[in-house]
Design a protein around this motif. Sequence first.
Motif, mmCIF file in Angstrom:
data_model
loop_
_atom_site.group_PDB
_atom_site.id
_atom_site.type_symbol
_atom_site.label_atom_id
_atom_site.label_comp_id
_atom_site.label_asym_id
_atom_site.label_seq_id
_atom_site.Cartn_x
_atom_site.Cartn_y
_atom_site.Cartn_z
ATOM 1 N N ASN A 7 -8.299 4.260 0.642
ATOM 2 C CA ASN A 7 -8.630 5.728 1.129
ATOM 3 C C ASN A 7 -8.879 6.037 2.591
ATOM 4 O O ASN A 7 -9.415 6.800 2.925
ATOM 5 C CB ASN A 7 -10.139 5.828 0.304
ATOM 6 C CG ASN A 7 -10.204 7.424 0.019
ATOM 7 O OD1 ASN A 7 -9.020 8.104 0.072
ATOM 8 N ND2 ASN A 7 -11.463 8.056 0.371
ATOM 9 N N MET A 16 0.821 -1.208 -0.079
ATOM 10 C CA MET A 16 -0.001 0.032 0.162
ATOM 11 C C MET A 16 0.628 1.408 0.053
ATOM 12 O O MET A 16 1.861 1.368 0.657
ATOM 13 C CB MET A 16 -0.925 -0.010 1.111
ATOM 14 C CG MET A 16 -0.279 0.267 2.497
ATOM 15 S SD MET A 16 -1.455 0.136 3.959
ATOM 16 C CE MET A 16 -0.809 -1.428 4.506
ATOM 17 N N ARG A 36 -3.110 9.641 3.430
ATOM 18 C CA ARG A 36 -4.126 8.680 3.160
ATOM 19 C C ARG A 36 -3.491 7.410 2.714
ATOM 20 O O ARG A 36 -2.323 7.435 2.021
ATOM 21 C CB ARG A 36 -4.779 9.355 1.862
ATOM 22 C CG ARG A 36 -5.809 10.451 2.270
ATOM 23 C CD ARG A 36 -6.536 10.959 0.956
ATOM 24 N NE ARG A 36 -7.041 12.480 1.215
ATOM 25 C CZ ARG A 36 -8.070 12.675 2.037
ATOM 26 N NH1 ARG A 36 -8.758 11.539 2.444
ATOM 27 N NH2 ARG A 36 -8.513 13.905 2.094
ATOM 28 N N ASP A 37 -4.264 6.424 2.749
ATOM 29 C CA ASP A 37 -3.892 4.891 2.160
ATOM 30 C C ASP A 37 -4.635 5.180 0.891
ATOM 31 O O ASP A 37 -5.763 5.067 0.708
ATOM 32 C CB ASP A 37 -4.409 4.071 3.033
ATOM 33 C CG ASP A 37 -4.087 2.477 2.515
ATOM 34 O OD1 ASP A 37 -3.887 2.515 1.163
ATOM 35 O OD2 ASP A 37 -3.796 1.695 3.283
ATOM 36 N N ASP A 38 -3.520 5.038 -0.340
ATOM 37 C CA ASP A 38 -4.377 5.209 -1.533
ATOM 38 C C ASP A 38 -5.033 4.140 -2.064
ATOM 39 O O ASP A 38 -5.725 4.089 -3.112
ATOM 40 C CB ASP A 38 -3.332 5.536 -2.562
ATOM 41 C CG ASP A 38 -2.277 4.605 -3.066
ATOM 42 O OD1 ASP A 38 -2.241 3.412 -2.282
ATOM 43 O OD2 ASP A 38 -1.316 4.579 -4.000
ATOM 44 N N GLU A 39 -5.053 2.715 -1.444
ATOM 45 C CA GLU A 39 -5.599 1.498 -1.927
ATOM 46 C C GLU A 39 -7.244 1.674 -1.073
ATOM 47 O O GLU A 39 -8.023 1.193 -1.702
ATOM 48 C CB GLU A 39 -5.064 0.366 -1.385
ATOM 49 C CG GLU A 39 -3.836 0.043 -2.385
ATOM 50 C CD GLU A 39 -3.120 -1.041 -1.894
ATOM 51 O OE1 GLU A 39 -3.594 -2.010 -1.231
ATOM 52 O OE2 GLU A 39 -1.974 -1.398 -2.290
ATOM 53 N N ASP A 84 -2.169 14.688 1.732
ATOM 54 C CA ASP A 84 -3.185 15.319 1.176
ATOM 55 C C ASP A 84 -3.514 16.480 2.355
ATOM 56 O O ASP A 84 -3.584 16.449 3.318
ATOM 57 C CB ASP A 84 -3.996 14.553 0.678
ATOM 58 C CG ASP A 84 -5.392 15.181 -0.088
ATOM 59 O OD1 ASP A 84 -5.048 16.396 -0.467
ATOM 60 O OD2 ASP A 84 -6.437 14.620 -0.387
ATOM 61 N N LEU A 97 0.960 5.370 0.718
ATOM 62 C CA LEU A 97 0.691 6.566 1.657
ATOM 63 C C LEU A 97 0.720 7.950 0.813
ATOM 64 O O LEU A 97 1.786 8.049 0.291
ATOM 65 C CB LEU A 97 1.332 6.668 2.900
ATOM 66 C CG LEU A 97 0.936 5.315 3.737
ATOM 67 C CD1 LEU A 97 1.536 5.418 5.309
ATOM 68 C CD2 LEU A 97 -0.522 5.118 3.949
ATOM 69 N N VAL A 98 -0.138 8.744 0.818
ATOM 70 C CA VAL A 98 -0.135 10.073 0.043
ATOM 71 C C VAL A 98 -0.587 11.076 0.712
ATOM 72 O O VAL A 98 -1.624 11.044 1.743
ATOM 73 C CB VAL A 98 -1.049 10.003 -1.267
ATOM 74 C CG1 VAL A 98 -0.831 11.312 -1.959
ATOM 75 C CG2 VAL A 98 -0.698 8.836 -2.242
#
Length: 392
Positions: A60, A1, A55-58, A6, A3-4
């Motif tokens: 959300n 996973m 955020r976890d991009d998988e 934002d 992480l982004v």
Amino acid sequence: MALVMDRAKVEDVDKLLSLYLLIYQDDYPLEIGTNRQVMKEAIENKLEFLWLVMRDDESNAIAGSCIFEMDLKYKIGKVVGVAVADNYRDRKIATTLIEYGTRRILEEQKLVHSLYATTRTLAIHSQRMFLSNGFFPLGIFPNARKIKSYETLTLMAKFKKDLFERRAHVEEVPEIISPMLSIMSEIAGIKFHTRAAKSKCATRSIGAEQESPHGDLGGFEFIYAPFFVQRRFNEVFKNDDDSHFYPFHTPNMLITCNDGTPMNLYATFNKKDHYCVIVTGSKTASVLGKARFKKLIFAMKEMGIYYVETLVRLSSFDTIDFLTQNGFLPSAFYPAMREINGELHDYILLTRTMVPLDFNGMAIDHSFMPFIKQYTQQWIKMNLKSFDVFWN
């Protein structure tokens, strides 16, 4: 996973409420992590808030949160609401959010002169997280918050480069402040060319006993009415920025003399944890005199106030002198906190706890030990060495 990072969005509020509840249970004292409307307004206010999430991009899911609030008028900001979900720990999420936010606000956009943060002392990792991001230790809030028990908090801040060179010179300070200046000189390399002077309460009219108009020591009334008090405060100090300065604190309680003495105190009182901040007064506290001031402190305790703090400009010798001669002790120091006419002024945090001092079980980084040591020494001197013992 992956992480982004934002900015938080309004549709994140439910997830954020769940995050703070899972981590802090019912112990989180701030509305910005518990009140849906307050959180929504903060997210939408992009001028005074930078609310970062990871955020976890998988899935959300929100893995972490960090809030930067700014007072652009006084060019000061604070970092609050740092939280990381349990299943995302050990990935330096909080450190990354803090590092990015402080760099953006202090260095890139230059929105404020400094950013401060407070941390609990149940565990040491939150303190070291800020210290590793270049925050200086500034002091403690002893017995400040009643959560499950009375907890001591730490204060630290990060400053813009070369800020200390613009600090205003202060000629003399009460000698009780000297240990704090020595600590800050050692920690932050600040140069003080300030003379320490003995208390002048005994040789001046500072703190002289003042009778009420009715010939006795009158009492006090406490008006806890947030909207009324805020309106009244705004009316009284509409064109007076000099006599009040307490960023991020809005008065919700008015303390007034019940005999007509023209002295009003504006305070912020948190009923949940018995925490009170004296924001300002219509006159300096010394006009009450020693005996009546003591009566005020007793009345505050009866109202459920167990901790009191106030910020005083370092150059305000008489106010510092009176308060430290009447039960308040220096517990933190904030250099270059406020800009006035191009000069940056230092402030001292004076505190008084109404409950027995207890540092048992406290986890604190060694860099705060000088503050603990000076505070306990001053507390012992004030409370245990100031009486005579007579034997039959």
